[in-house]
Design an enzyme around this catalytic site. Structure first.
Site, PDB file in Angstrom:
ATOM      1  N   VAL A 131      -8.365  56.649  19.058  1.00 26.88           N
ATOM      2  CA  VAL A 131      -7.484  55.650  19.658  1.00 26.88           C
ATOM      3  C   VAL A 131      -8.052  54.241  19.473  1.00 26.88           C
ATOM      4  O   VAL A 131      -7.325  53.310  19.100  1.00 26.88           O
ATOM      5  CB  VAL A 131      -7.246  55.953  21.149  1.00 26.88           C
ATOM      6  N   ALA A 134      -7.620  53.141  15.964  1.00 27.27           N
ATOM      7  CA  ALA A 134      -6.242  52.699  15.718  1.00 27.27           C
ATOM      8  C   ALA A 134      -6.030  51.291  16.261  1.00 27.27           C
ATOM      9  O   ALA A 134      -5.319  50.479  15.645  1.00 27.27           O
ATOM     10  CB  ALA A 134      -5.267  53.677  16.351  1.00 27.27           C
ATOM     11  N   TYR A 135      -6.628  51.002  17.404  1.00 23.53           N
ATOM     12  CA  TYR A 135      -6.537  49.659  17.995  1.00 23.53           C
ATOM     13  C   TYR A 135      -7.149  48.621  17.056  1.00 23.53           C
ATOM     14  O   TYR A 135      -6.553  47.566  16.794  1.00 23.53           O
ATOM     15  CB  TYR A 135      -7.251  49.676  19.340  1.00 23.53           C
ATOM     16  N   LEU A 136      -8.334  48.900  16.532  1.00 25.22           N
ATOM     17  CA  LEU A 136      -8.989  47.950  15.625  1.00 25.22           C
ATOM     18  C   LEU A 136      -8.178  47.765  14.344  1.00 25.22           C
ATOM     19  O   LEU A 136      -8.060  46.643  13.843  1.00 25.22           O
ATOM     20  CB  LEU A 136     -10.400  48.426  15.297  1.00 25.22           C
ATOM     21  N   LYS A 139      -5.200  45.532  15.203  1.00 30.01           N
ATOM     22  CA  LYS A 139      -5.623  44.136  15.335  1.00 30.01           C
ATOM     23  C   LYS A 139      -5.906  43.528  13.958  1.00 30.01           C
ATOM     24  O   LYS A 139      -5.558  42.366  13.697  1.00 30.01           O
ATOM     25  CB  LYS A 139      -6.863  44.046  16.222  1.00 30.01           C
TER      26      LYS A 139
END
Length: 220
Positions: A131, A134-136, A139
């Site tokens: 997760v 996926a966030y990085l 961004k």
């Protein structure tokens, strides 16, 4: 200045709205539901109800029209899953930047994350988890999109965010060692960045440090 903030009910945005109002500026916070409006009004900010996950470009342009600066401070949050990392941290940021461009709002500051500037490969994913990886990636994709636009943009990549009281002392540069940063201090850096003309086209990393915020900006 009139500053429109995506993620207007977020922890950083609420702090930023208070700081802008205290400085005599007008903050407009984009919120998902009308129930959040009171919290913004308590900070002398104008609420604008708009869900950037489902909004049209024209709707976003309407909120941004007449602004002097835009700040993307929205995020899906730590409890969200893979899908919302894409729909909020990437797609909403892309929509907001496109809307700023269409509305003629040249100054654009995007809150990203430390780590978004480096490739997120299988080794990194194994270390930070699916997760957060996926966030990085979301961004990073939002950063890449912003770089392609005709805007006076600055990307801010804070370290691990805390709710500790701000110290007013930071480490702000193109690259800094990993570390924590109180949200209070992130908000103060953002307040100064929106009116700054020396950081266009730069991605800056931010952690707690030993330099007063205004001086840290001057050193850039």
């Amino acid at each position: 200045m009139r500053v429109v903030i995506a993620g207007g009910h977020g922890k950083i945005a609420l702090r930023l709205e208070s700081l802008l109002a205290a400085a005599g500026d007008t903050a407009v916070g984009i919120i998902r539901t009308a129930e959040q409006a009171g919290d913004l009004r308590e900070r002398s900010a104008e609420p604008a109800v708009l869900d950037l996950e489902t909004a049209t470009l024209d709707e976003a342009v309407g909120v941004l029209s007449g602004a002097d600066a835009a700040v993307f401070a929205a995020g899906a949050g730590p409890g969200s899953g893979l899908a919302r990392k894409d729909t909020v941290d990437r797609a909403a940021a892309v929509l907001f930047a496109e809307a700023a461009e269409a509305a003629g709002v040249r100054r654009f500051v995007q809150v990203s994350s430390m780590g978004a500037g480096a490739p997120v490969d299988a080794e990194v994913e194994a270390r930070v988890g699916e997760v957060f990886a996926a966030y990085l990636r979301a961004k990073a994709a939002a950063e890449d999109d912003l770089r392609s636009r005709d805007l006076d943009w600055t990307i801010l990549r804070p370290g691990r965010l805390t709710d500790d009281p701000g110290t007013g002392l930071v480490h702000l540069a193109d690259e800094v060692p990993r570390g924590d940063i109180p949200r209070d201090d992130v908000a103060e850096v953002l307040r100064l960045l929106v009116a700054d003309s020396t950081t266009y086209g730069r991605a800056l990393e931010l952690t707690g440090g030993n330099t007063p915020v205004a001086e840290a900006l001057e050193r850039l």
